[in-house]
Enzyme design. Structure first.
Site, PDB file in Angstrom:
ATOM      1  N   SER A  68       0.908  -1.350  -0.035  1.00 26.39           N
ATOM      2  CA  SER A  68       0.000   0.040   0.054  1.00 26.39           C
ATOM      3  C   SER A  68       0.788   1.354  -0.149  1.00 26.39           C
ATOM      4  O   SER A  68       0.272   2.553  -0.107  1.00 26.39           O
ATOM      5  CB  SER A  68      -0.982   0.111   1.243  1.00 26.39           C
ATOM      6  OG  SER A  68      -2.041  -0.421   0.825  1.00 26.39           O
TER       7      SER A  68
ATOM      8  N   THR B 227      -7.008 -18.047   2.756  1.00 30.78           N
ATOM      9  CA  THR B 227      -6.271 -19.006   3.688  1.00 30.78           C
ATOM     10  C   THR B 227      -4.828 -19.195   3.141  1.00 30.78           C
ATOM     11  O   THR B 227      -4.500 -19.015   1.999  1.00 30.78           O
ATOM     12  CB  THR B 227      -6.722 -20.546   3.727  1.00 30.78           C
ATOM     13  OG1 THR B 227      -6.812 -20.923   2.503  1.00 30.78           O
ATOM     14  CG2 THR B 227      -8.267 -20.342   4.226  1.00 30.78           C
TER      15      THR B 227
ATOM     16  N   TYR C 235      -9.948   3.190   6.709  1.00 28.69           N
ATOM     17  CA  TYR C 235      -8.952   2.833   5.543  1.00 28.69           C
ATOM     18  C   TYR C 235      -9.364   1.514   4.821  1.00 28.69           C
ATOM     19  O   TYR C 235     -10.176   0.735   5.189  1.00 28.69           O
ATOM     20  CB  TYR C 235      -7.699   2.357   6.447  1.00 28.69           C
ATOM     21  CG  TYR C 235      -6.500   2.065   5.435  1.00 28.69           C
ATOM     22  CD1 TYR C 235      -5.652   3.273   4.854  1.00 28.69           C
ATOM     23  CD2 TYR C 235      -6.088   0.776   4.953  1.00 28.69           C
ATOM     24  CE1 TYR C 235      -4.632   2.820   4.039  1.00 28.69           C
ATOM     25  CE2 TYR C 235      -5.135   0.607   4.097  1.00 28.69           C
ATOM     26  CZ  TYR C 235      -4.192   1.637   3.658  1.00 28.69           C
ATOM     27  OH  TYR C 235      -3.303   1.156   2.902  1.00 28.69           O
TER      28      TYR C 235
ATOM     29  N   GLY D   2       2.751  -0.230   4.107  1.00 29.97           N
ATOM     30  CA  GLY D   2       2.359  -1.216   3.167  1.00 29.97           C
ATOM     31  C   GLY D   2       2.540  -2.651   3.435  1.00 29.97           C
ATOM     32  O   GLY D   2       3.551  -2.802   3.997  1.00 29.97           O
TER      33      GLY D   2
END
Length: 426
Positions: free
Chosen positions: A120, A183, A220, A375
């Site tokens: 991010s 998963t 966010y 990030g």
């Protein structure tokens, strides 16, 4: 498992890159990417350098840099990470440290110039491009998304201003664990799967919006930046990778930073990323996920290049004053589900691509305020932070084995060690 700290030296490059079909995976902390590639256009003119507005606000007196505290911080999670790299630069002190290994098989040390996936942190680059387009009058931040991207959002949605995409107040819903493999075993198996951006947005908007009125709250998420990236594509006719490259990477000479479109490898020296996969007989095994789709949060960089980018951003080399003000404006709104322990103490703490954090001082006084971004993608968690005056800048990356989320405890320890360490006794 526990890894002992090893002094760093550069490793040799990994396997030669290979090309494959465009791949997509979604991470709730990863920035959007795009798939359309247009003809290259000349790089737009850079704004004239100017002091960023945040620099004039000043900061509290920085404590002396504490190398011991920093080394202890990056070494504090031996059961959760395979390697850590951190770098501090600025007039208030220099330090570089590593911990762990770059490769669990060869036991090669973490390279100090290693490259890593940004996750991010890519959002800050996207926001910078969007604000440049705003300065060029190619997008109006007050116009609704629906004006530019008709049909992308459901017809019953209220007008969602472009600005709200960037500052996380859009009210757009997020993808859930049921939308894509979540998963560890499924993530490893499907990390090269193709999920176009339009598909990710379409899946996200099937869910309920977290609040009704766009701009009224902050929370966010990734969906707003998926849509923002689609908007960059629509306005420019180029992929987001091309726009970031010609507007930011080339002008700043960020030679170790790339925005790959199809290559799943990491070029040059780097630490491997791993994911702990539970085994039928109990326990878990580490799966190497270094190679993965370059879609969500697909940029690759180094601590040195991130430091250069952050420095240029706060010196006004990338954004004009009006756009820099936009980048650093935190909405005076509540943070959805926020608590007193959040950086905003229950209120918003993100601007348009950067977050504002005030760290408590060790002596109980007003702490240091820093701006930056974190990030994460599978196998890699990173961040960049700076004081508004650029006197102390921190960049880091570590390799978590527990998935794609930020290890908040470790991030907080690294931040505290860099900006609010215990006083050095003399």
């Amino acid at each position: 498992m526990t890894f002992e700290p090893i002094s760093a030296r550069p490793t040799t490059a990994s396997r030669a890159p290979r090309r494959r079909r465009r791949a997509w995976a979604v991470l709730t902390s990863a920035a959007a990417t795009a798939v359309l590639v247009g003809a290259a256009a000349p790089a737009p003119a850079m704004p004239a350098p100017h002091p960023a507005s945040a620099r004039r606000s000043g900061v509290s007196s920085l404590p002396e840099l504490n190398a011991q505290a920093l080394q202890q911080a990056i070494s504090s999670a031996p059961s959760r990470v395979t390697g850590v790299l951190a770098r501090v630069r600025g007039p208030a002190g220099h330090w570089t440290g590593t911990y762990g290994v770059a490769d669990t098989t060869t036991r090669q040390p973490v390279p100090v110039d290693g490259r890593f996936r940004l996750g991010s942190v890519t959002k800050t680059f996207i926001a910078t491009v969007m604000l440049r387009l705003s300065a060029e009058h190619r997008v109006d931040l007050d116009q609704p998304v629906q004006h530019y991207l008709p049909g992308t959002l459901p017809a019953d949605y209220p007008p969602i201003p472009v600005r709200t995409l960037l500052n996380f107040t859009s009210s757009l819903p997020e993808l859930t664990a049921d939308d894509l493999p979540s998963t560890p075993g499924a993530i490893v198996q499907h990390r090269f799967d193709d999920h176009p951006l339009s598909e990710l947005v379409a899946k996200a908007v099937r869910h309920d919006r977290p609040f009704k009125e766009p701009g009224s709250m902050q929370v966010y998420g990734a969906t707003g930046y998926y849509v923002a990236t689609m908007l960059v594509e629509k306005i420019t006719g180029h992929s987001y990778e091309e726009e970031i490259t010609r507007r930011i990477l080339r002008p700043l000479h960020l030679r170790d930073t790339t925005a790959p479109e199809t290559d799943p490898t990491i070029p040059g020296p780097h630490a491997h990323g791993y994911l702990a996969v539970p085994q039928p007989g109990g326990g878990s095994e580490l799966a190497d996920v270094t190679e993965q789709n370059p879609g969500a949060g697909g940029m690759i960089s180094t601590t040195a290049d991130l430091d250069r980018f952050l420095t240029a951003l706060f010196r006004g080399r990338l954004l004009a004053p009006a756009q820099m003000k936009e980048l650093l404006t935190v909405p005076d709104k509540p943070y959805l589900g926020g608590t007193r322990n959040d950086p905003g103490h229950g209120r918003a703490y993100y601007g348009a691509g950067l977050m504002r954090v005030t760290l408590p001082a060790s002596d109980g006084r007003q702490g240091i305020t820093v701006w930056g971004k974190t990030g994460s993608t599978y196998g890699y968690t990173d961040g960049m932070f700076t004081t508004p005056d650029l006197r102390r800048r921190l960049t880091y990356c570590f390799n978590p084995i527990t998935g794609g989320g930020n290890d908040i405890a470790l991030v907080n320890q690294i931040l505290t060690a860099a900006y609010a360490p215990p006083q050095v006794k003399r």
